[in-house]
Structure formats: structure tokens, C-alpha cells
Write an enzyme that holds these catalytic residues in place. Structure first.
Site, PDB file in Angstrom:
ATOM      1  N   GLY A  14       0.817  -1.202   0.000  1.00 48.26           N
ATOM      2  CA  GLY A  14       0.000   0.000   0.000  1.00 48.26           C
ATOM      3  C   GLY A  14       0.852   1.254   0.000  1.00 48.26           C
ATOM      4  NE  ARG A  75      -1.999  -4.994  -1.605  1.00 45.58           N
ATOM      5  CZ  ARG A  75      -1.373  -4.571  -0.537  1.00 45.58           C
ATOM      6  NH1 ARG A  75      -0.280  -5.184  -0.134  1.00 45.58           N
ATOM      7  NH2 ARG A  75      -1.817  -3.537   0.136  1.00 45.58           N
ATOM      8  CG  ASP A 106       4.921  -8.259   8.014  1.00 45.82           C
ATOM      9  OD1 ASP A 106       6.077  -8.519   8.385  1.00 45.82           O
ATOM     10  OD2 ASP A 106       4.026  -9.117   7.925  1.00 45.82           O
ATOM     11  N   GLY A 107       4.554  -7.326   4.559  1.00 49.47           N
ATOM     12  CA  GLY A 107       4.571  -8.259   3.440  1.00 49.47           C
ATOM     13  C   GLY A 107       5.674  -7.948   2.453  1.00 49.47           C
ATOM     14  CB  THR A 129       2.914   0.422   6.399  1.00 49.46           C
ATOM     15  OG1 THR A 129       1.579   0.083   6.785  1.00 49.46           O
ATOM     16  CG2 THR A 129       3.840   0.222   7.596  1.00 49.46           C
ATOM     17  CG  ASP A 131      -1.835  -0.669   8.424  1.00 44.09           C
ATOM     18  OD1 ASP A 131      -2.816   0.085   8.436  1.00 44.09           O
ATOM     19  OD2 ASP A 131      -1.707  -1.610   7.623  1.00 44.09           O
ATOM     20  CG  ASP A 133       1.571  -3.119  10.677  1.00 36.58           C
ATOM     21  OD1 ASP A 133       2.416  -2.430  10.053  1.00 36.58           O
ATOM     22  OD2 ASP A 133       0.879  -3.990  10.127  1.00 36.58           O
ATOM     23  NE  ARG A 166     -27.616  13.697  13.096  1.00 41.00           N
ATOM     24  CZ  ARG A 166     -27.706  14.354  11.957  1.00 41.00           C
ATOM     25  NH1 ARG A 166     -26.606  14.771  11.348  1.00 41.00           N
ATOM     26  NH2 ARG A 166     -28.889  14.612  11.424  1.00 41.00           N
ATOM     27  N   GLY A 174      -6.965  -0.056   9.138  1.00 36.36           N
ATOM     28  CA  GLY A 174      -6.314  -0.832  10.187  1.00 36.36           C
ATOM     29  C   GLY A 174      -6.902  -2.224  10.242  1.00 36.36           C
ATOM     30  NE  ARG A 175      -8.004  -5.640   5.170  1.00 33.62           N
ATOM     31  CZ  ARG A 175      -7.791  -5.606   3.857  1.00 33.62           C
ATOM     32  NH1 ARG A 175      -7.047  -6.538   3.292  1.00 33.62           N
ATOM     33  NH2 ARG A 175      -8.303  -4.642   3.118  1.00 33.62           N
ATOM     34  N   GLY A 189     -10.444  13.461  20.962  1.00 38.54           N
ATOM     35  CA  GLY A 189     -11.285  13.383  22.154  1.00 38.54           C
ATOM     36  C   GLY A 189     -12.465  12.454  21.981  1.00 38.54           C
ATOM     37  NE  ARG A 252     -28.223  10.066  11.303  1.00 40.83           N
ATOM     38  CZ  ARG A 252     -28.708  11.126  10.659  1.00 40.83           C
ATOM     39  NH1 ARG A 252     -28.016  11.669   9.650  1.00 40.83           N
ATOM     40  NH2 ARG A 252     -29.868  11.634  11.015  1.00 40.83           N
ATOM     41  CD  GLN A 260      -8.531   6.227   6.991  1.00 41.39           C
ATOM     42  OE1 GLN A 260      -8.152   5.831   8.086  1.00 41.39           O
ATOM     43  NE2 GLN A 260      -9.414   5.564   6.269  1.00 41.39           N
TER      44      GLN A 260
END
Length: 329
Positions: A14, A75, A106-107, A129, A131, A133, A166, A174-175, A189, A252, A260
Site C-alpha cells: 500500500g 501487489r 511487513d509483506g 505503511t 498502519d 505495525d 448524534r 487498520g485491518r 477526544g 450515524r 487516509q
């Protein structure tokens, strides 16, 4: 010391804001050391298709502020096979490549590890990335920009949520990792951040929303990582709606999606990309291979590819979750 004279450079997986800053740094740092750079287009697929060319230091002018990656990324199922990697290695050897710099997650770095092991290339990884991670670095390239993008969107959502009393469930990327949701939640917040690393309970989420309005707050925002265990923002919102005493809740859902990933990189991502790109070239010159360059406590560190997916950082994450819970009351 390693006798590196020509390196291959690619971005993979990504895209992430700040990748171009790293590309620029690698090319110019290599040029300063008398090393040529072969630019690989479209990630590992470009290796297999021999979609590579020489890139000089002037070609990376004016890219520092650009989002995405000028090299392209894709990919590659073919690269997951030994035959695909062998073909990529043949093309690299034909180009005279003796070192590789891979910018990705990572991949992507796992693919680099296999190239190093199977075909004896010197390979250095740069963590790119959104993420965040990967172990071995405080932050990955692209994370800061992605959090800021999510934060700005949630700030706007909060305005309308407050006006109408609401509850918004806002889904972010963030899979498999909740860093983006957590930082976006803390910085806006939010009432809660729901992340893959922690089991969530609908009754508890519902109670947190009730508590928020009992405190005379005008809105409630729940930030949800797409890989959260209950099924994402849409599913969680529906489950909350179907609970007892929720008939007066105006609920909602907003999904921030791929916005993002895009946008001009933040100052932090530009500096991080520049620093890690330069460090990657130096690591190759120093004879290192099979490691990712990262920044920990403002220092450059090298982490073996085999240590990039440890759970050591989860303790820090859970501390932040507990802090967020305290501050959201």
C-alpha cells in the site's frame, strides 16, 4: 564494508505519504557515495517484468511534497512463488544490481527477506505503511500523515455531531493493527477507539455512549479500526441500535476510506522518509543485509526482518487505550 556499486529501489504494498521523501533520499544519498540507482516500477511485479531503469539525482527533484509514490506500487502474486522470485533475481543480476532497498510494510519486507536468503542479495528495508505495525521503529512512514487526515475529518464530523446530539461511528483503516484508530481517537477526544488487538463488547460500548450523554456531552464519537473483531463500524452501529434503551440515540456511520492514504506528507513523514532513506544506503555500504532501518528514540536502529512482527509494542498500545478511557470521561 560492502562493495556496493548499483542498487535497486522499489516501493511495494500500500502507498503511504512520505514514500517519495524516502525515494529522494535513497537516490541522492547513493549518488553522493558514487552508487547508481536502478528504479523499479510497480513493486515486485516490476522486478519480474524487468520494468527497471537508471534514475539519477536530478530526477527526484520536486517530489518531496507529493503523496503516493512516483515509482508506483502493485501487489504481485507471481513474486510469492519461488519461480517468480527467481525470475526477478535474474532480471536484477542482468541489471548489475548488488543491493536492494525496499520501501513498504511487513509483506513487502518479507519478500525482501526471501530475496536475500534465496538469491544472496544485500537487502535493506524501510518501513513505509500507514498502519504503524512494525517493530523496530517508533513510527512508520505515512502514519503521521494518515492520523492527521483522519483527525481533520473527525474534527469536521464532531461539529455536526455536536449540533445534532448524534453518535458517530467513524471507521478508519487498520485491518490488523489499531494504531491509526487509537491515535485518531486520542487526538480528537473520541469516546472510544475500537481496535483489533482488544476484544470489545457491545454492551460496554453502548454503556460508554450512555455515560457520555449523561455527562451532558453533546455528541459521542467512536473510532473503529476496519479490522475490529465485531465487524466494523456499520455492523457495530447496527448492534448498538438494536439494544435496549437506544431508541432516542441518533446514530450515524462515516467511513473515511482510502482518503487516509493520500495527501501531501506531513513534516514528520518528510523528515522520517529522508532520514531512513539516507540510513538505508549507509546500511548497505556498511555491509548489512536482511534488516529494516528504523528510528527509535531519535536514533537509527537496525531490526532483522524476522523481528518485525513481534507483539512487544502492544503493551504501549494498551497503556494508551487505558489513558484514552480515563480522559474520555
Amino acid at each position: 564494508m560492502s562493495d556496493i556499486s548499483r542498487i535497486a529501489l522499489l516501493t511495494s504494498g500500500g502507498d503511504a505519504p512520505g514514500m517519495n521523501a524516502a525515494v529522494r533520499a535513497v537516490v541522492r544519498s547513493a549518488d553522493a557515495k558514487g552508487i547508481e540507482t536502478i528504479a523499479v516500477s510497480n513493486g515486485y511485479q516490476g522486478m519480474i517484468e524487468n520494468n527497471m531503469r537508471l534514475m539519477d539525482a536530478r530526477e527526484v527533484s520536486g517530489i518531496l511534497h507529493l503523496g503516493g509514490t512516483i515509482l508506483g506500487t502493485a501487489r504481485s502474486d507471481a513474486f510469492r512463488t519461488p519461480e517468480g522470485r527467481a525470475k526477478a533475481a535474474d532480471n536484477l543480476n542482468a541489471q548489475g544490481v548488488d543491493g536492494i532497498v525496499i520501501i513498504g510494510g511487513d509483506g513487502s519486507l518479507t519478500g525482501g527477506q526471501k530475496l536475500a536468503e534465496e538469491h544472496n542479495f544485500h537487502v535493506i528495508g524501510i518501513p513505509g505503511t500507514i498502519d504503524n505495525d512494525l517493530s523496530g521503529t517508533d513510527f512508520t512512514i505515512g502514519f503521521d500523515t494518515a492520523v492527521n487526515t483522519a483527525m481533520e475529518a473527525i474534527d469536521k464530523i464532531r461539529d455536526t455531531a455536536s449540533s445534532h446530539h448524534r453518535t458517530f461511528f467513524v471507521e478508519v483503516m487498520g485491518r490488523h493493527a489499531g494504531w491509526l484508530a487509537l491515535y485518531a481517537g486520542i487526538s480528537t477526544g473520541a469516546t472510544a477507539a475500537l481496535i483489533p488487538e482488544r476484544e470489545d463488547d457491545i454492551a460496554h460500548i453502548r454503556e460508554r455512549i450512555f455515560e457520555s450523554f449523561k455527562l451532558n456531552k453533546r455528541f459521542s464519537i467512536i473510532v473503529v479500526a476496519e479490522g475490529e473483531n465485531l465487524g466494523g463500524a456499520e455492523a457495530i452501529a447496527e448492534m448498538v441500535k438494536n439494544g435496549e434503551g437506544t431508541e432516542n440515540l441518533d446514530i450515524r456511520v462515516a467511513n473515511l476510506g482510502h482518503m487516509q492514504r493520500g495527501g501531501s506528507p506531513s513534516m514528520r513523514d518528510r523528515v522520517l522518509g529522508a532520514r531512513l532513506g539516507d540510513a538505508a544506503v549507509q546500511a548497505l555500504v556498511d555491509g548489512k543485509t536482511g534488516v529494516m532501518v528504523g528510528e527509535r528514540y531519535h536514533q537509527i536502529v537496525h531490526t532483522p526482518f524476522t523481528r518485525l512482527k513481534t507483539t512487544e509494542r502492544n503493551a504501549d498500545m494498551f497503556d494508551l487505550v487505558e489513558m484514552m478511557d480515563r480522559l474520555a470521561r
